[in-house]
Design a protein around this motif. Structure first.
Motif, PDB file in Angstrom:
ATOM      1  N   TYR A 103      62.053  98.063 -40.723  1.00  0.00           N
ATOM      2  CA  TYR A 103      61.317  97.655 -41.906  1.00  0.00           C
ATOM      3  C   TYR A 103      61.589  98.344 -42.983  1.00  0.00           C
ATOM      4  CZ  TYR A 103      57.592  97.283 -45.593  1.00  0.00           C
ATOM      5  OH  TYR A 103      56.711  96.978 -46.592  1.00  0.00           O
ATOM      6  N   LEU A 104      61.829  99.623 -42.892  1.00  0.00           N
ATOM      7  CA  LEU A 104      62.546 100.518 -44.127  1.00  0.00           C
ATOM      8  C   LEU A 104      63.956 100.159 -44.664  1.00  0.00           C
ATOM      9  CD1 LEU A 104      60.796 104.043 -43.255  1.00  0.00           C
ATOM     10  CD2 LEU A 104      60.196 102.594 -45.046  1.00  0.00           C
ATOM     11  N   VAL A 105      64.786  99.896 -43.533  1.00  0.00           N
ATOM     12  CA  VAL A 105      65.879  99.327 -44.034  1.00  0.00           C
ATOM     13  C   VAL A 105      65.932  98.119 -44.763  1.00  0.00           C
ATOM     14  CG1 VAL A 105      68.417  98.821 -42.994  1.00  0.00           C
ATOM     15  CG2 VAL A 105      67.072 100.748 -41.937  1.00  0.00           C
ATOM     16  N   PHE A 106      65.251  97.265 -44.211  1.00  0.00           N
ATOM     17  CA  PHE A 106      65.168  95.955 -44.764  1.00  0.00           C
ATOM     18  C   PHE A 106      64.740  95.959 -46.399  1.00  0.00           C
ATOM     19  CE2 PHE A 106      65.142  93.494 -40.831  1.00  0.00           C
ATOM     20  CZ  PHE A 106      66.317  92.971 -41.076  1.00  0.00           C
ATOM     21  N   GLY A 107      63.476  96.873 -46.528  1.00  0.00           N
ATOM     22  CA  GLY A 107      62.901  96.918 -47.683  1.00  0.00           C
ATOM     23  C   GLY A 107      63.520  97.626 -48.687  1.00  0.00           C
ATOM     24  N   VAL A 108      64.030  98.636 -48.166  1.00  0.00           N
ATOM     25  CA  VAL A 108      64.949  99.388 -49.197  1.00  0.00           C
ATOM     26  C   VAL A 108      66.188  98.966 -49.719  1.00  0.00           C
ATOM     27  CG1 VAL A 108      66.299 101.831 -49.792  1.00  0.00           C
ATOM     28  CG2 VAL A 108      63.851 101.561 -48.635  1.00  0.00           C
ATOM     29  N   GLY A 109      66.763  98.106 -48.623  1.00  0.00           N
ATOM     30  CA  GLY A 109      68.177  97.390 -48.909  1.00  0.00           C
ATOM     31  C   GLY A 109      67.971  96.426 -49.693  1.00  0.00           C
ATOM     32  N   VAL A 110      67.047  95.583 -49.469  1.00  0.00           N
ATOM     33  CA  VAL A 110      66.593  94.329 -50.613  1.00  0.00           C
ATOM     34  C   VAL A 110      66.301  94.652 -51.755  1.00  0.00           C
ATOM     35  CG1 VAL A 110      65.038  92.443 -50.798  1.00  0.00           C
ATOM     36  CG2 VAL A 110      65.984  92.860 -48.644  1.00  0.00           C
ATOM     37  N   ALA A 111      65.631  95.873 -52.090  1.00  0.00           N
ATOM     38  CA  ALA A 111      65.116  96.497 -53.230  1.00  0.00           C
ATOM     39  C   ALA A 111      66.549  96.734 -54.041  1.00  0.00           C
ATOM     40  CB  ALA A 111      64.237  97.561 -53.059  1.00  0.00           C
ATOM     41  N   GLU A 112      67.521  97.460 -53.341  1.00  0.00           N
ATOM     42  CA  GLU A 112      68.618  97.735 -53.864  1.00  0.00           C
ATOM     43  C   GLU A 112      69.558  96.673 -54.385  1.00  0.00           C
ATOM     44  OE1 GLU A 112      72.443 100.706 -53.122  1.00  0.00           O
ATOM     45  OE2 GLU A 112      70.411 101.188 -52.019  1.00  0.00           O
ATOM     46  N   CYS A 113      69.376  95.740 -53.636  1.00  0.00           N
ATOM     47  CA  CYS A 113      70.114  94.520 -53.955  1.00  0.00           C
ATOM     48  C   CYS A 113      69.677  93.716 -55.422  1.00  0.00           C
ATOM     49  CB  CYS A 113      70.073  93.284 -53.037  1.00  0.00           C
ATOM     50  SG  CYS A 113      71.193  93.371 -51.379  1.00  0.00           S
ATOM     51  N   ILE A 114      68.494  93.800 -55.457  1.00  0.00           N
ATOM     52  CA  ILE A 114      67.697  93.473 -56.701  1.00  0.00           C
ATOM     53  C   ILE A 114      68.025  94.189 -57.958  1.00  0.00           C
ATOM     54  CG2 ILE A 114      65.516  92.578 -57.633  1.00  0.00           C
ATOM     55  CD1 ILE A 114      64.721  91.760 -54.831  1.00  0.00           C
TER      56      ILE A 114
END
Length: 317
Positions: A103-114
Motif C-alpha cells: 500500500y505504501l509503495v503504491f500510494g507514495v509511487g503514484v503521488a510521486e508520478c502526479i
C-alpha cells in the motif's frame, strides 16, 4: 470480506538475494547501506533547506521539498527490510506487513508520478507565462496540487491493494523479489490472476500515462517558447532549468513502466530485481544529486546550511 480468513497463507517469504553467497550478501549489504544512507542524507538536507531557507521560497523548491519527502517515504518502505534480510536467515514477512508495504509503495509511487507532472506544469508557467507566474502558482495553489497528489496516491493504493489481495492465497508463498511487488504476489493467488493483473495494468496506464501526457504537453510548449527566442544563451539557460526535472522523470517512469506495464511473460527475477532496485533506491538517491548539482541556488543553500551546522558545532565545542 476478511482477506486473511480466506487465506491459508499467513506469511510470505521474500527470496531477494538469499541464493547469493555470504560474501556477496555482505558486499550487497555494504553497498545498499551506503546508497540508502546517501539517499536519506541528501533528501533530508533538501527537505531542511527548502523548508527553512527563505531564499528558496519559490514554488519549484516547494515542490522539490515534497518530492524529497516522498523519496524518503518510498525508500524507507523497502530498503531497511532488505538490509535486514541480507544479514538474517529468516526472510519471512507477515501477510499484513506485506499488504501494508505494498500500500505504501503504491500510494507514495503514484503521488510521486502526479507530483512530477505538477512540477512540469510549474516549469511551463514559469517559462511561458513569467509575468503571471506568481499569481498562477500561488502558495495556495501549490498546497492544493501537493494535496491532490497525496490524495490520489493514497486512494489509488487502496484500490491496488484490494486488487492484489482479493483472492485467497494457498499456493507457494515465495516472492521472487526483495519486497512485496504486486504483479508477483498476484501470481501466487489460488484464483485466476488475469483479472487482477489486467486491472493493475489498466491502472498503470492511467496513473503513469496521464501525468506523462501533462509532462509532454508542458515541455512541448516550453520547447516552442525556447525556440522562439532570439538569444541562444537565453535558450540554454532556460532549458537548463528543465533538464534536472526531465532527467528525474526519465529515471522514474522508465523503471515504473517496465515493472507495471509489461506482460508478465517478459518478466523474471533476473529482470525484475534490477528495475525494482532502480526505482526503489537508485532514483530516490539520484533525485537530490541531480537537482543539487544542476542548480546554483540549491548548491548555495546547501553550503549555507552546512556552514551553519559547522559553526554551531564549533561554538558548542
Amino acid at each position: 470480506m476478511d482477506i486473511r480468513n480466506e487465506s491459508t497463507v499467513t506469511e510470505f517469504v521474500l527470496v531477494g538475494f538469499e541464493q547469493s553467497s555470504p560474501s556477496t550478501r555482505a558486499l550487497l549489504f555494504a553497498l545498499f547501506l551506503a546508497l540508502y544512507s546517501l539517499a536519506m542524507a541528501m533528501n533530508g538536507l533538501i527537505i531542511f533547506i527548502t523548508w527553512t531557507d527563505p531564499r528558496l521560497s519559490s514554488p519549484v523548491y516547494f515542490f522539490l521539498g515534497h518530492l524529497s519527502f516522498l523519496d524518503v517515504c518510498f525508500i524507507t518502505t523497502t530498503i531497511p527490510q532488505m538490509l535486514i534480510h541480507l544479514v538474517v536467515m529468516n526472510h519471512t514477512l507477515a501477510f499484513a506487513s506485506c499488504l501494508a508495504q505494498m500500500y505504501l509503495v503504491f500510494g507514495v509511487g503514484v503521488a510521486e508520478c502526479i507530483l512530477l507532472a505538477f512540477m512540469a506544469y510549474d516549469r511551463y508557467v514559469a517559462i511561458c507565462h513569467p509575468l503571471n507566474y506568481a499569481q498562477i502558482m500561488s502558495r495556495q495553489v501549490c498546497v492544493r496540487l501537493v494535496s491532490t497528489a497525496w490524495f490520489f496516491g493514497l486512494i489509488n493504493g487502496i484500490l491496488l491493494d484490494y486488487m492484489t489481495f482479493r483472492g485467497p492465497f494457498c499456493k507457494d508463498n515465495h516472492i521472487e523479489n526483495f519486497f512485496c511487488e504486486a504483479p508477483i504476489v498476484i501470481t501466487l493467488s489460488c484464483g485466476d490472476p488475469q483479472f487482477s493483473l489486467k486491472m493493475i495494468f489498466a491502472d498503470a496506464i492511467v496513473v503513469l500515462l496521464s501525468p506523462m501526457v501533462l509532462i509532454v504537453i508542458s515541455y512541448a510548449r516550453i520547447l516552442t517558447s525556447i525556440l522562439g527566442r532570439a538569444s541562444s544563451s537565453g535558450r540554454g539557460k532556460t532549458f537548463s532549468t528543465c533538464a534536472s526535472h526531465l532527467t528525474v522523470v526519465i529515471f522514474f517512469y522508465t523503471s515504473a513502466m517496465f515493472s507495471y506495464m509489461n506482460p508478465r511473460s517478459t518478466h523474471g527475477p533476473d529482470k525484475d530485481k534490477p528495475f525494482s532496485l532502480l526505482y526503489t533506491i537508485i532514483t530516490p538517491m539520484c533525485n537530490p544529486i541531480i537537482y543539487s548539482f544542476r542548480n546554483k541556488e540549491m548548491k548555495g543553500a546547501m553550503v549555507r546550511a552546512l556552514g551553519r551546522s559547522s559553526l554551531a558545532q564549533a561554538r558548542s565545542v
